[in-house]
Design a protein around this motif. Structure first.
Motif, short mmCIF file in Angstrom:
data_model
loop_
_atom_site.label_atom_id
_atom_site.label_comp_id
_atom_site.label_asym_id
_atom_site.label_seq_id
_atom_site.Cartn_x
_atom_site.Cartn_y
_atom_site.Cartn_z
N UNK A 83 0.84 -1.20 0.00
CA UNK A 83 0.00 0.00 0.00
C UNK A 83 0.87 1.25 0.00
N UNK A 84 1.93 1.22 0.78
CA UNK A 84 2.82 2.38 0.87
C UNK A 84 3.49 2.67 -0.47
N UNK A 85 3.96 1.64 -1.15
CA UNK A 85 4.71 1.84 -2.39
C UNK A 85 3.82 2.15 -3.59
N UNK A 86 2.60 1.62 -3.59
CA UNK A 86 1.72 1.78 -4.75
C UNK A 86 0.58 2.77 -4.49
N UNK A 87 0.68 3.52 -3.42
CA UNK A 87 -0.35 4.52 -3.13
C UNK A 87 -0.43 5.54 -4.27
N UNK A 88 -1.66 5.90 -4.64
CA UNK A 88 -1.93 6.84 -5.73
C UNK A 88 -1.53 6.30 -7.10
N UNK A 89 -1.24 5.00 -7.17
CA UNK A 89 -0.91 4.38 -8.46
C UNK A 89 -1.99 3.38 -8.86
N UNK A 90 -2.36 2.51 -7.94
CA UNK A 90 -3.38 1.52 -8.25
C UNK A 90 -4.76 2.18 -8.24
N UNK A 91 -5.63 1.70 -9.13
CA UNK A 91 -6.96 2.28 -9.23
C UNK A 91 -7.98 1.54 -8.38
N UNK A 92 -7.65 0.33 -7.94
CA UNK A 92 -8.60 -0.43 -7.13
C UNK A 92 -7.86 -1.53 -6.38
N UNK A 93 -8.42 -1.90 -5.23
CA UNK A 93 -7.92 -3.03 -4.45
C UNK A 93 -9.08 -4.00 -4.27
N UNK A 94 -8.88 -5.25 -4.68
CA UNK A 94 -9.94 -6.24 -4.61
C UNK A 94 -9.56 -7.34 -3.61
N UNK A 95 -10.52 -7.67 -2.77
CA UNK A 95 -10.37 -8.77 -1.83
C UNK A 95 -11.13 -9.96 -2.41
N UNK A 96 -10.43 -11.04 -2.72
CA UNK A 96 -11.04 -12.17 -3.43
C UNK A 96 -10.98 -13.44 -2.58
N UNK A 97 -12.08 -14.17 -2.58
CA UNK A 97 -12.16 -15.47 -1.91
C UNK A 97 -12.59 -16.51 -2.93
N UNK A 98 -11.80 -17.56 -3.07
CA UNK A 98 -12.04 -18.58 -4.10
C UNK A 98 -12.43 -19.90 -3.46
N UNK A 99 -13.48 -20.52 -3.99
CA UNK A 99 -13.91 -21.84 -3.55
C UNK A 99 -14.20 -22.72 -4.75
N UNK A 100 -14.09 -24.02 -4.55
CA UNK A 100 -14.43 -24.98 -5.60
C UNK A 100 -15.61 -25.82 -5.14
N UNK A 101 -16.54 -26.02 -6.05
CA UNK A 101 -17.80 -26.68 -5.71
C UNK A 101 -17.60 -28.17 -5.40
N UNK A 102 -18.55 -28.70 -4.65
CA UNK A 102 -18.61 -30.13 -4.34
C UNK A 102 -17.32 -30.65 -3.71
N UNK A 103 -16.68 -29.80 -2.90
CA UNK A 103 -15.45 -30.19 -2.21
C UNK A 103 -14.35 -30.65 -3.17
N UNK A 104 -14.34 -30.08 -4.36
CA UNK A 104 -13.29 -30.42 -5.32
C UNK A 104 -11.94 -29.92 -4.80
N UNK A 105 -10.92 -30.71 -5.02
CA UNK A 105 -9.57 -30.36 -4.59
C UNK A 105 -8.68 -30.26 -5.83
N UNK A 106 -8.65 -29.10 -6.47
CA UNK A 106 -7.92 -28.99 -7.73
C UNK A 106 -6.41 -29.10 -7.55
#
Length: 245
Positions: free
Chosen positions: A87-110
Motif C-alpha cells: 500500500x505504501x509503495x503503490x499509493x496513488x498508483x493503483x486504481x482499485x484493491x480487490x479482496x477475493x475469496x475462491x472456492x471450488x464446488x462439491x469439495x473439489x480439490x484442484x
C-alpha cells in the motif's frame, strides 16, 4: 527450480527469503518499479503467506488468542507487513484493491496434475473492493478486513453459494481463439518434426523421440508433484520455527 522458477521470474514474481530484514528492500524495490510501469497490471498478494493446513491453522489461532485478535475458522492470520509495504509503495498508483475469496464446488480439490490430465473444476469467486488510497496500511485496520471473508466462507460451506446475487460472466470466444492460435503456431514445428521422423523409417530415431517425450512427461509430473500442499513449505509450523532458532 528449472522451468517453473524461470516462468515465475519472467512473470516478475517477487521472490522472498521469508526473512523480513532482507526481504523488505527487495520487495520495496520491485514495487517501486511498478510506479512508472507503462501498461496496466494486476498485482496479486496472498496475505496469509502460506497455504492452509490444519496444523498451521491451529498455530495461527494460538497467536490470535495470545494477541487478542479475532479467531478465524477458515483462514490463517494474514501477514500484514507485506500488505502495508505494498500500500505504501503503490499509493496513488493503483486504481482499485480487490479482496477475493475462491472456492471450488462439491469439495473439489484442484491440482495442477488434474488440470494437466484434463479434469474440469468448477470455481466460485467472491470479490469485494477496498478503497485503494484509504487507511488500510495499519495492521489492526487490515485485520478487521479478514473477518468478513471468514463469514462468507461459513455461508458458502452451509449453502454452497456466497451471499448476494451471483454474477455469471459470459463466455468469451476470443480467449479460446487466442489459445488456439498460439497452440497451432508453437506446435506446428513439433508436428512437422514428428512427421519427418515417421517418414524417415528409422527405428532408432523414433525410439529416441519417444524416450524424450516420456522423460519430459515424467519430469513435468514430478515438478507438479513438488507443488502439492503436503509437500509444500513448512512456513508457519512450530517445528519450522524451532529449526530456525
Amino acid at each position: 527450480m528449472p522451468i517453473i522458477g524461470w516462468m515465475w521470474y519472467f512473470l516478475e514474481i517477487v521472490f522472498c527469503k521469508r526473512k523480513w530484514d532482507e526481504d523488505r528492500k527487495t520487495v520495496m524495490q520491485k514495487l517501486l518499479n511498478l510506479r512508472d510501469y507503462p501498461e496496466n497490471f494486476w498485482f496479486l498478494i496472498h496475505c496469509e503467506g502460506t497455504r492452509f493446513t490444519e496444523q498451521k491453522h491451529q498455530i495461527s489461532m494460538q497467536v490470535a488468542e495470545a494477541k487478542g485478535l479475532p479467531k478465524l475458522k477458515y483462514h490463517l492470520l494474514p501477514r500484514t507487513k507485506g500488505f502495508a509495504v505494498t500500500v505504501q509503495c503503490l499509493r496513488n498508483v493503483v486504481s482499485a484493491v480487490y479482496d477475493s475469496t475462491l472456492n471450488f464446488r462439491n469439495n473439489e480439490n484442484p491440482t495442477l496434475l488434474g488440470v494437466l490430465n484434463g479434469k474440469k473444476y468448477h470455481a466460485d469467486l467472491y470479490v469485494s473492493d477496498r478503497p485503494p488510497n484509504g487507511d488500510t496500511s495499519s495492521s489492526q485496520k487490515f485485520l478487521t478486513f479478514w473477518v468478513a471473508p471468514d463469514a462468507f466462507q461459513e455461508v458458502y460451506y452451509r449453502t454452497g453459494a456466497y451471499p448476494g446475487v451471483p454474477i455469471v460472466p459470459p463466455r468469451r470466444p476470443w480467449t479460446l481463439l487466442n489459445w488456439l492460435f498460439w497452440a497451432l503456431l508453437l506446435l506446428y514445428p513439433l508436428f512437422k518434426l514428428l512427421i519427418n521422423m515417421i517418414n524417415s523409417g528409422s527405428s532408432l530415431t523414433l525410439a529416441s523421440f519417444a524416450f524424450v517425450i516420456v522423460m519430459a512427461s515424467v519430469g513435468v509430473r514430478w515438478m507438479i508433484g513438488v507443488t502439492e500442499i503436503n509437500k509444500g513449505s513448512t512456513y508457519g509450523n512450530n517445528d519450522n520455527k524451532q529449526k530456525r532458532k
